[in-house]
Scaffold this motif. Structure first.
Motif, PDB file in Angstrom:
ATOM      1  N   THR A   1      -6.348  -5.729   1.925  1.00 29.84           N
ATOM      2  CA  THR A   1      -5.585  -6.669   1.095  1.00 29.84           C
ATOM      3  C   THR A   1      -4.774  -5.931   0.039  1.00 29.84           C
ATOM      4  N   SER A   2      -5.338  -4.859  -0.520  1.00 29.51           N
ATOM      5  CA  SER A   2      -4.552  -4.101  -1.497  1.00 29.51           C
ATOM      6  C   SER A   2      -3.832  -2.918  -0.840  1.00 29.51           C
ATOM      7  N   LEU A   3      -3.633  -3.009   0.478  1.00 24.64           N
ATOM      8  CA  LEU A   3      -2.698  -2.153   1.231  1.00 24.64           C
ATOM      9  C   LEU A   3      -3.157  -0.708   1.409  1.00 24.64           C
ATOM     10  N   GLU A   4      -4.444  -0.448   1.206  1.00 21.56           N
ATOM     11  CA  GLU A   4      -4.934   0.932   1.320  1.00 21.56           C
ATOM     12  C   GLU A   4      -4.563   1.600   2.664  1.00 21.56           C
TER      13      GLU A   4
ATOM     14  N   LEU B   1      -0.967   2.700   2.457  1.00 23.56           N
ATOM     15  CA  LEU B   1      -0.520   3.571   1.364  1.00 23.56           C
ATOM     16  C   LEU B   1      -1.161   4.948   1.383  1.00 23.56           C
TER      17      LEU B   1
END
Lengths: 402, 136
Positions: free
Chosen positions: A268-271, A274
């Motif tokens: 959800t926080s794009l780990e 990224l």
């Protein structure tokens, strides 16, 4: 696999049961008039709805296969149409049915066929996303019910799918010294392919300078890095291998291998986008499909990559071993993915230039290249085509073969 | 349109998001920490993904973070965000990644690796957002 070498990434060192290899083959492909419907929808007309696009594509796939509708005993519809209503319109009462996205539809058809739930499966997708103005960004973004990352960051203005990939590109540029000019090679190559594809919506060739001069939408992504949004439909008919040989009008195109690996930690926080750039998942899937097929990247004549944004291409080149990690920029510049390049990639023009059918049109381009039906853009003596999808860190891959 | 009529894009407000946003309203942002393994998580949830412990406690964050990536929107999608504007991804000192915006002064070259600290910004419609500014 030895326990000492137990991999961390799901599916690394494991591949599906070899029984699935060449268990099923594509016998028919079809699609709607993307170019005509692009013009019509841009002029404010409404040619049909999602169901109608799916139906039109199915009619064309049936004609391409030469088989009777009554032979179809399995049905998978895409995520954009209700299963029951589309099945009703197609007049099909299958003994097995499901709903899935493009790449998983093909995998599910293989699974259903291999396990005897169906012999001849129709895969049907229709989408009127352009004419109904489907939103792929904002607090009500399409897909937000399935992927929390699509809507969770809206309070900070991080909306649009492009923004997620722009964040990926920025971090990837920093990690590997990758440049915008190198990324531009993707859009330029795909436009060179689409210039030879009468089904492609965007056919005017561009240069890297044109790309660099184009406006940013979400910097560092330029306009040419974005997929089209258009109406249309795609359908495939996949049959059990021995049946495919018997019933098909054209030589069957076999599903040689397939595999999947997910990166859900921190999704959800794009780990996965990224910090990993999807790499561990793609490497695990590469191992699965190439081991299962008994082949490697060098055996692939064409590469097809799910390209909602051009960024997918360099990530996939590295993830599947077509070049070393960190060298996709050099590969794009020196080896090339366009006509005459070392690795013909997205030979239809892909989502950027042909049509945005959410991976479905890529499947029929795989089939056409293996059949040798691609006319001016045909890759000579094409035996194996590799398809990769890595949407939201779910890496899935298929090898299509003669 | 009055500035106060421009709505901040809707926050996802699930059961476990509410306590976090209440802490943001109080300008003392808290995240959940696992009582067993000590892992922090974002976004908030019912249990710890690292060890599956269901006992979590709300703990204030330090506000210290490092930029992992950034983008600049050149197109307006939302009334509250006229272009150009930025979004950043930061690694919180506690571990999780969070998406936000960089307020104030911007780095001249790459933003990646810049240290930032948490600030609270009240939007025209009264919503308080956790954002970051350079920590120099």
């Amino acid at each position: 696999m030895t326990s000492a070498a137990a991999p961390k990434q799901a599916g690394a060192g494991r591949h599906p049961n070899p029984r699935i290899r060449r268990a099923a083959a594509v016998v028919g492909i079809g699609h709607t008039d993307w170019v005509g419907d692009w013009k019509r929808t841009r002029a404010g007309e409404k040619p049909t709805d999602s169901l109608g696009y799916g139906m039109g594509a199915f009619v064309n796939a049936l004609a391409d296969s030469g088989i009777e509708r009554s032979m179809i005993d399995g049905l998978i519809v895409g995520p954009t149409t209700a299963y029951e209503r589309l099945a009703e319109l197609l007049g099909i009462n299958p003994r097995w049915g499901d709903q899935a996205d493009a790449v998983l539809s093909v995998l599910q058809a293989v699974q259903a066929i291999e396990s005897g739930f169906a012999d001849v499966v129709a895969l049907v997708y229709g989408n009127d996303q352009r004419s109904v103005g489907t939103q792929y960004g904002g607090p009500d973004a399409m897909g937000g019910n399935a992927f929390l990352s699509y809507v969770y960051h809206a309070p900070w203005g991080l909306t649009s799918q492009g923004a997620l990939y722009a964040l990926t590109l920025q971090a990837y540029k920093h990690a590997h010294g990758f440049t915008e000019r190198e990324l531009g090679e993707v859009a330029v190559a795909q436009r060179a392919w689409s210039s030879m594809n009468p089904n492609a919506i965007m056919r005017e060739r561009i240069t890297v300078d044109d790309y660099m001069a184009s406006r940013y939408v979400c910097e560092p992504l330029h306009l040419f890095d974005y997929c089209l949004i258009n109406d249309g439909g795609v359908a495939l008919i996949i049959a059990e291998a021995s049946i495919a040989k018997r019933i098909g009008k054209k030589p069957p195109v076999y599903i040689e291998a397939a595999g999947r690996s997910d990166l859900n930690h921190g999704a959800t926080s794009l780990e996965p986008r990224l910090t990993d750039f999807y790499l561990p998942a793609q490497q695990a899937v590469a191992q699965q499909v190439f081991d299962l097929a008994g082949m490697g990247p060098k055996d692939m004549d064409v590469f097809q990559v799910y390209d909602s944004f051009s960024v997918h291409v360099p990530l996939a080149l590295e993830g599947y071993g077509y070049c070393a990690v960190g060298e996709a920029g050099k590969f794009l510049r020196e080896s090339g993915v366009g006509p005459g390049g070392k690795l013909p990639t997205n030979t239809s023009g892909g989502h950027l230039s042909e049509t945005y059918m959410q991976g479905w049109a890529h499947q029929i381009e795989c089939v056409r290249q293996v059949r040798g039906e691609c006319g001016e853009r045909q890759v000579e003596n094409c035996r194996n085509v590799h398809y990769s999808s890595d949407v939201a860190g779910k890496a899935v891959s298929i090898v299509y073969s003669r | 349109m009055n500035a106060a009529d421009i709505r901040t894009p809707r926050r996802v407000m699930g059961l476990y998001d509410k306590p976090m946003w209440e802490s943001v309203d109080q300008k003392a942002m808290k995240l959940q920490r696992c009582t067993r393994c000590g892992s922090f998580q974002y976004p908030p949830g019912p249990g710890c993904p690292a060890c599956l412990c269901m006992e979590l406690e709300w703990v204030p964050v330090s506000g210290r973070a490092t930029i992992l990536s950034w983008v600049v929107f050149h197109r307006q999608y939302l009334p509250a965000y006229p272009a150009p504007y930025n979004s950043i991804a930061v690694r919180l000192e506690e571990g999780p990644i969070m998406i936000s915006n960089l307020e104030g002064e911007k780095p001249s070259g790459s933003w990646i690796g810049e240290r930032v600290r948490l600030v609270y910004v009240t939007m025209p419609d009264g919503v308080v957002l956790p954002r970051f500014e350079l920590d120099r």
